[in-house]
Scaffold this motif. Structure first.
Motif, short mmCIF file in Angstrom:
data_model
loop_
_atom_site.label_atom_id
_atom_site.label_comp_id
_atom_site.label_asym_id
_atom_site.label_seq_id
_atom_site.Cartn_x
_atom_site.Cartn_y
_atom_site.Cartn_z
N UNK A 57 0.83 -1.20 0.00
CA UNK A 57 0.00 0.00 0.00
C UNK A 57 0.86 1.25 0.00
N UNK A 58 0.53 2.18 -0.86
CA UNK A 58 1.30 3.43 -0.98
C UNK A 58 1.37 4.15 0.37
N UNK A 59 0.28 4.14 1.13
CA UNK A 59 0.25 4.85 2.41
C UNK A 59 1.18 4.21 3.45
N UNK A 60 1.63 2.96 3.20
CA UNK A 60 2.55 2.29 4.14
C UNK A 60 3.99 2.70 3.92
N UNK A 61 4.26 3.39 2.82
CA UNK A 61 5.63 3.79 2.51
C UNK A 61 5.88 5.13 3.20
N UNK A 62 6.71 5.07 4.24
CA UNK A 62 6.86 6.23 5.13
C UNK A 62 7.95 7.20 4.70
N UNK A 63 9.02 6.69 4.10
CA UNK A 63 10.13 7.60 3.80
C UNK A 63 11.21 6.91 3.00
N UNK A 64 12.43 7.40 3.18
CA UNK A 64 13.57 6.93 2.40
C UNK A 64 14.58 6.19 3.26
N UNK A 65 15.21 5.19 2.66
CA UNK A 65 16.31 4.49 3.32
C UNK A 65 17.64 5.18 3.03
N UNK A 66 17.62 6.17 2.15
CA UNK A 66 18.81 6.93 1.80
C UNK A 66 19.24 7.79 2.98
N UNK A 67 20.53 7.98 3.11
CA UNK A 67 21.02 8.82 4.22
C UNK A 67 21.04 10.30 3.85
N UNK A 68 20.97 10.61 2.56
CA UNK A 68 20.95 12.00 2.12
C UNK A 68 19.57 12.61 2.29
N UNK A 69 19.52 13.90 2.52
CA UNK A 69 18.24 14.60 2.69
C UNK A 69 17.95 15.40 1.42
N UNK A 70 17.59 14.69 0.34
CA UNK A 70 17.39 15.38 -0.93
C UNK A 70 15.99 15.20 -1.49
N UNK A 71 15.06 14.70 -0.67
CA UNK A 71 13.70 14.45 -1.14
C UNK A 71 12.69 15.17 -0.27
N UNK A 72 11.57 15.57 -0.92
CA UNK A 72 10.45 16.19 -0.20
C UNK A 72 9.55 15.08 0.33
N UNK A 73 8.61 15.45 1.17
CA UNK A 73 7.69 14.48 1.76
C UNK A 73 6.80 13.80 0.72
N UNK A 74 6.70 14.37 -0.48
CA UNK A 74 5.93 13.73 -1.55
C UNK A 74 6.83 12.85 -2.43
N UNK A 75 8.06 12.59 -1.98
CA UNK A 75 9.05 11.71 -2.61
C UNK A 75 9.72 12.32 -3.84
N UNK A 76 9.38 13.54 -4.20
CA UNK A 76 10.04 14.20 -5.32
C UNK A 76 11.29 14.91 -4.80
N UNK A 77 12.26 15.22 -5.69
CA UNK A 77 13.48 15.91 -5.25
C UNK A 77 13.16 17.28 -4.66
N UNK A 78 13.95 17.68 -3.67
CA UNK A 78 13.83 19.03 -3.12
C UNK A 78 14.14 20.04 -4.21
N UNK A 79 13.48 21.18 -4.14
CA UNK A 79 13.71 22.24 -5.11
C UNK A 79 15.18 22.65 -5.08
N UNK A 80 15.77 22.70 -6.27
CA UNK A 80 17.18 23.05 -6.37
C UNK A 80 18.11 21.86 -6.26
N UNK A 81 17.59 20.68 -5.92
CA UNK A 81 18.42 19.48 -5.81
C UNK A 81 18.03 18.43 -6.85
N UNK A 82 17.25 18.84 -7.85
CA UNK A 82 16.86 17.91 -8.90
C UNK A 82 18.08 17.55 -9.74
#
Length: 157
Positions: A57-82
């Motif tokens: 279920x999409x709602x069960x996916x909470x976040x990222x396993x990546x250690x970098x902080x380059x994604x927004x809460x909607x899973x898209x790249x942060x502005x300026x980090x695309x």
């Protein structure tokens, strides 16, 4: 010379600041960073096991396993980090889903009852944007038992 997209992304540009503030008020997921597994479950996992291919279920996916902080809460790249090829990648992904092309499963870690994206952030972002309820995933479960995580860390020191 800056192109219009770069000008819109300049933090000191008054129109850019206003645009981001309004966007954040309309959709806070656009400004809030994506939760990271290492922040929610600190420490080293005691191990893991491959669970296999599942429909998650999409709602069960909470976040990222990546250690970098380059994604927004909607899973898209942060502005300026695309990435430099972000627009073409996003366009190809949207075209593939519109044409009902079979996409590879996302890779997820299951930890503490939630799922964390290893690979497939853009596919998850598009699925959420389209209102998709489920996504195919290749899942590995992490062992986060409180007894074994400190013991494992103590053995390594």
């Amino acid at each position: 010379m800056l192109n219009p997209q770069q000008v819109r992304n300049l933090p000191a540009h008054p129109a850019g600041i206003a645009r981001r503030l309004v966007a954040g008020l309309r959709n806070p997921e656009r400004t809030r960073p994506l939760p990271r597994l290492v922040d929610v479950h600190p420490g080293r996992p005691a191990g893991g096991r491959w669970v296999g291919f599942r429909t998650v279920g999409i709602e069960s996916i909470r976040g990222t396993a990546s250690t970098g902080a380059s994604r927004r809460a909607d899973f898209r790249p942060l502005s300026g980090r695309e990435p430099s090829d972000w627009s073409s990648r996003w366009s190809r992904l949207k075209t593939a889903t519109r044409d009902q092309t079979m996409l590879p499963p996302v890779q997820l870690l299951r930890a503490g009852g939630d799922y964390w994206v290893v690979d497939g952030h853009n596919r998850v972002a598009l699925a959420r944007e389209r209102g998709q309820l489920w996504i195919d995933a290749d899942v590995t479960e992490l062992d986060l038992s409180s007894d074994t995580v400190p013991a494992t860390a103590a053995k390594e020191n």
